[in-house]
Design an enzyme around this catalytic site. Structure first.
Site: not given
Ligand code: NDP
Length: 311
Positions: A136, A139-140
């Protein structure tokens, strides 16, 4: 006393089902999920700008859209539990569901557990997971370990285009590795990638391993035509290769297709068990959009309400 409607999942499908069931006076209980689907609120929680959900001409972030849907269904009477359902017995009614040691009985069930990002299962994947490998980017991607570094994205669909573009905000360069010479992504998203000077496309290539001991230092790729292997020095490897439906909980109890998606009857949301309905990505391998998930959540609540009235 058993619940009239239990909804499992809190993405757009589950939350829209909750809204409609609540407005029908069914006081639905929603298991929002904790870890099972990756994140409560579903995949929209890991999306930045949503530009294609009708009604938001300036776009809206995924988490804000989910937050609004949740607030709306709660206002109408839906109840929420921030837990996973980890066991289900659908062999008799009321259905039995367990969250940890606690058992909940339900006269009807709407399954909206969504889908989870696929992994490549590279030899070093386990060791370097979260140490440079992620499924992701949204997200990261902003983490310090990725800033100013070369990052690799794998895939040729819309997710890969979106993630590669997003990562250019942090990376010195993004290498997009795709196994064919053609993307399956929409033309508009392809164009964004192909015109971005920070993205280099490596066609006809597949990752064969992740390199590095403690943190990711590179990605070994194989040319699918020649079989030749080469290493791309990189600090990040992001998978964008599609999803698996979250249906393991119902294996052997509900009809699933060959890739695990729940099978629904005709154009309805009825599953193979009377009183169990499915909505959203858990039963949709084709459209998989927030708006179609929301639409099928609405259908599931209406199907469920009618079924309860006649049950
Ligand atoms: P897709 O299934 O569309 O694409 C997956 C990609 O990964 C394909 O290019 C596929 O290659 C590749 N792939 C799959 N398995 C492997 C493997 N083992 N090794 C290497 N490559 C692999 O998934 P997406 O997540 O991209 O999209 C899912 C749906 O969500 C689509 O309907 C998409 O339109 C939608 N979406 C829409 C967005 C938007 O509109 N903003 C954003 C993101 C997704 P191949 O092409 O060769 O099969």
């Amino acid at each position: 006393m058993s619940e009239r409607v239990v909804i499992i999942g809190s993405g757009p499908a589950g939350l829209t089902a909750a809204l409609y069931a609540a407005r029908a006076g069914l006081e639905p209980l929603v298991f929002e999920g904790f870890m099972a689907g990756g994140v409560a609120g579903g995949q929209l929680m890991t999306t930045t700008e949503v530009e294609n959900f009708p009604g938001f001409p300036d776009g809206i972030t995924g988490p804000e859209l989910v937050g609004r849907m949740r607030a709306q269904s709660e206002k109408c009477g839906a109840r929420f539990r921030p837990e996973d359902v980890d066991r289900a017995d659908l062999s008799a009614r009321p259905f039995a569901l367990w969250a940890g040691d606690e058992k909940v009985e339900a006269q009807s069930l709407i399954i909206a557990t969504g889908a989870t990002a696929k992994r490549l299962s590279l030899p070093s994947e386990e060791r370097l997971w979260n140490r440079g490998i992620s499924a992701c980017a949204v997200c990261d991607g902003a983490l310090p370990i990725f800033r100013g570094k070369v990052l690799v994205v794998v895939g040729g669909g819309d997710t890969a285009m979106e993630e590669a573009t997003y990562l250019t905000h942090f990376a010195s360069k993004v290498v997009l590795v795709h196994r064919r010479r053609e993307f399956r992504a929409s033309k508009a998203m392809q164009a964004r990638v192909l015109s971005n000077p920070k993205i280099e496309v490596r066609w006809n290539a597949v990752p064969v391993d992740a390199l590095g001991e403690k943190v990711l230092e590179g990605v070994r790729v194989r040319d699918v035509a020649s079989g030749a292997e080469s290493d791309i020095p990189a600090s990040g490897l992001f998978y964008a290769i599609g999803h698996t439906p979250n249906t393991a909980l119902f294996a052997g109890q509900l009809e699933r297709d060959e890739t695990g998606y729940l099978v629904t009857r005709g154009r309805s949301t009825h599953t193979s068990v009377e009183g169990v309905f499915a909505a959203g990505d858990v039963q949709d391998r084709v459209y998989r959009q927030a708006v179609t998930a929301a639409g099928s959540g609405c259908m599931a609540a209406l199907d469920c309400e009618r079924w309860l009235a006649g049950a």
